[in-house]
Design an enzyme around this catalytic site. Structure first.
Site, PDB file in Angstrom:
ATOM      1  N   ASP A  62      22.553  18.644  39.158  1.00  0.00           N
ATOM      2  CA  ASP A  62      21.407  17.896  39.049  1.00  0.00           C
ATOM      3  C   ASP A  62      21.029  16.902  40.137  1.00  0.00           C
ATOM      4  O   ASP A  62      20.655  15.762  39.924  1.00  0.00           O
ATOM      5  CB  ASP A  62      21.476  17.152  37.677  1.00  0.00           C
ATOM      6  CG  ASP A  62      21.642  18.054  36.298  1.00  0.00           C
ATOM      7  OD1 ASP A  62      21.360  19.157  36.348  1.00  0.00           O
ATOM      8  OD2 ASP A  62      22.761  17.391  35.709  1.00  0.00           O
ATOM      9  N   GLU A 110      12.793  21.561  31.590  1.00  0.00           N
ATOM     10  CA  GLU A 110      13.496  20.316  31.736  1.00  0.00           C
ATOM     11  C   GLU A 110      13.371  20.065  33.195  1.00  0.00           C
ATOM     12  O   GLU A 110      12.965  20.800  33.924  1.00  0.00           O
ATOM     13  CB  GLU A 110      14.802  20.597  31.121  1.00  0.00           C
ATOM     14  CG  GLU A 110      15.694  21.488  31.634  1.00  0.00           C
ATOM     15  CD  GLU A 110      16.921  21.537  30.999  1.00  0.00           C
ATOM     16  OE1 GLU A 110      16.944  20.966  29.731  1.00  0.00           O
ATOM     17  OE2 GLU A 110      17.758  22.345  31.500  1.00  0.00           O
TER      18      GLU A 110
END
Length: 490
Positions: free
Chosen positions: A17, A179
């Protein structure tokens, strides 16, 4: 010449991420940490391919504490931005998700960072901060619920207070799990970058644009702009990206990916890693160029004799800050106290960053073990206690001692674990994800006690969002004394 495709991560090992920002000629990247503390490592680079760890954003108990070492809890995807002379980091502590997103700031990216404020009322995951040209700060986030659109509100980042009602801005392209939103402005267009398809093999990067920050957003006809799904590319699960404009006006993208090995379904063991690609613009849409950077192999070797008064920033622990259970002792090394009454594990560890590697730990012979951990239900260790050296493996409900020998008659022992990729069998198949050989060192010779199949310490077996770490913990109720630790890629 650049590689025909990017197969070398800029941040190898468990670094998922990624989020990136630039200040003049300096670039900074942060990544998720989940149950490990300290939280959110921050890296610096001048060329986007060579990175140096400069600290951890959440390195104090007043910033982050966790209830346990449960796998894949804690800190989910963060965003890093620079605005008006300050660095800002926003993220989600999934253990306190109902309180809203956690926001901290700093004038120096190496710290100290402020005590968090929370964006109460913005419940979800993967938050992003964006300042428009008029100074308005927008918080954009994902609900975390399958199929739900991306949300947005105006926020005061100093206090976390939402200054507008929440609005839904885009639902993605129709793939699963929209997302990881990041919002940008380029010229007269606002761009919303998403991760879709789930963070497994279907992972993808998609983008939409609008003339208004609040939408409506129109998806790129070329979506997804990055995905390796349904290909034989050695890097899979590519997605969860962030863009940065370079000083020369060109653009780049950081994104996560994994390097699976072995027979179907293939296994990735070091977690989701950070990769880089170039970005060019065509008709005001971003086009990803995976050949833009020639990424060198990272220098991952690490040797620590604990002679420094400060613990190296690479050290982490599941569920606890390392300084809560260790202490330096003059002419001794590092003393590791046993697990506490809450069940937090006293494992002082570093991330595994190579596909083949060798790690060694010299400990006092009366109690200490070298542990390779994916989570508390999937780990293997070689330890010394009560005059014996033994290998123990835990896979779900199975807990077994695999081998044991009398320990050498010495006050210290060097424990060792080595990972190697197995030789290919006919038709290109391999026998396992990797071979994990555990043993000890005697008379400068590595003596193997057991070799186990590494697939049982892979994400495909254990599930979750992290990768392997390796470190030392006490084997019983007494302190472990770690004299020296070394790790090297093979």
């Amino acid at each position: 010449m650049p590689h025909p495709d990017s197969t070398t991560p800029i941040l190898p090992g468990f670094h998922p991420d990624p989020s990136i920002c630039r200040v003049d000629d300096d670039y900074f990247v942060i990544t998720s940490t989940f149950e490990y503390l300290p939280g959110v490592p921050i890296f610096h680079s001048r060329d986007l391919v060579r990175w140096r760890l400069i600290g951890n954003v959440l390195d104090r108990e007043d910033q982050l504490s966790l209830p346990s070492s449960e796998g894949s809890g804690g800190i989910f995807a963060p965003t890093l931005r620079f605005h008006d002379g300050r660095f800002w980091m926003i993220t989600t502590n999934i253990n306190r998700v109902g309180e809203g997103h956690l926001i901290v700031s700093a004038t120096d990216p190496a710290g100290p960072w402020t005590t968090p404020v929370y964006a109460t009322g913005a419940v979800g995951i993967d938050p992003d901060l964006f300042w428009d040209t008029d100074g308005t700060c927008y918080l954009t986030w994902a609900s975390g619920r399958p199929g739900s659109p991306i949300s947005q509100a105006v926020v005061n980042p100093e206090t976390g207070e939402l200054l507008s009602e929440r609005t839904d801005v885009w639902g993605g392209t129709g793939l699963a799990h929209p997302e990881g939103p990041h919002l940008y402005r380029r010229g007269d267009w606002y761009y919303l970058l998403l991760a879709e398809g789930g963070t497994e093999r279907g992972h993808a990067v998609t983008v939409a644009r609008s003339r208004s920050v609040r939408g409506p957003y129109e998806g790129d006809p070329a979506n997804p702009i990055l995905s390796h799904r349904s290909t034989s590319h050695p890097v899979q699960n590519t997605g969860h990206a962030d863009l940065v404009e370079r000083a020369d006006g060109s653009w780049a993208m950081v994104h996560l990916g994994v390097r699976p090995v072995g027979p179907s379904p293939s296994f990735h063991v070091n977690g989701r890693e950070t990769f880089i690609a170039g970005v060019r613009w065509l008709d005001d849409w971003p086009v990803v160029d995976e050949t833009a950077f020639d990424v060198p192999k990272s220098h991952t070797d690490f040797d620590d004799d604990f002679s420094s008064p400060h613990l190296d920033s690479r050290w982490i622990a599941p569920g606890r800050h390392p300084h809560e259970f260790i202490e330096a002792a003059v002419d001794v090394g590092c003393v590791i106290r046993p697990s506490d009454s809450t069940g937090h594990r006293s494992l002082l560890a570093i991330r595994v960053e190579d596909q083949e590697w060798d790690a060694r730990a010299t400990v006092d012979a009366d109690g200490g073990r070298l542990v390779l951990r994916l989570d508390d239900s999937h780990w293997v260790a070689v330890g010394s206690q009560d005059g014996a050296i033994s290998v123990r493996m835990v896979v779900g409900p199975l807990d077994q001692v695999l081998a044991g020998v009398p320990a050498p008659d010495a006050p210290k022992v060097t424990l060792a674990i080595r990972a190697t990729l197995p030789a290919a069998e006919p038709y290109g198949r391999v026998a396992a994800a990797d071979d994990l050989t555990l043993g000890y060192v005697a008379e400068d010779e590595f003596r193997a006690l057991a070799t186990v199949d590494g697939r049982y310490l892979s994400t495909e077996v254990a599930a979750g969002f992290t990768g392997r770490v390796i470190g030392v913990e006490p084997t019983g109720t007494t302190d472990a004394v770690l004299r020296r630790f070394s790790y090297r890629g093979l």
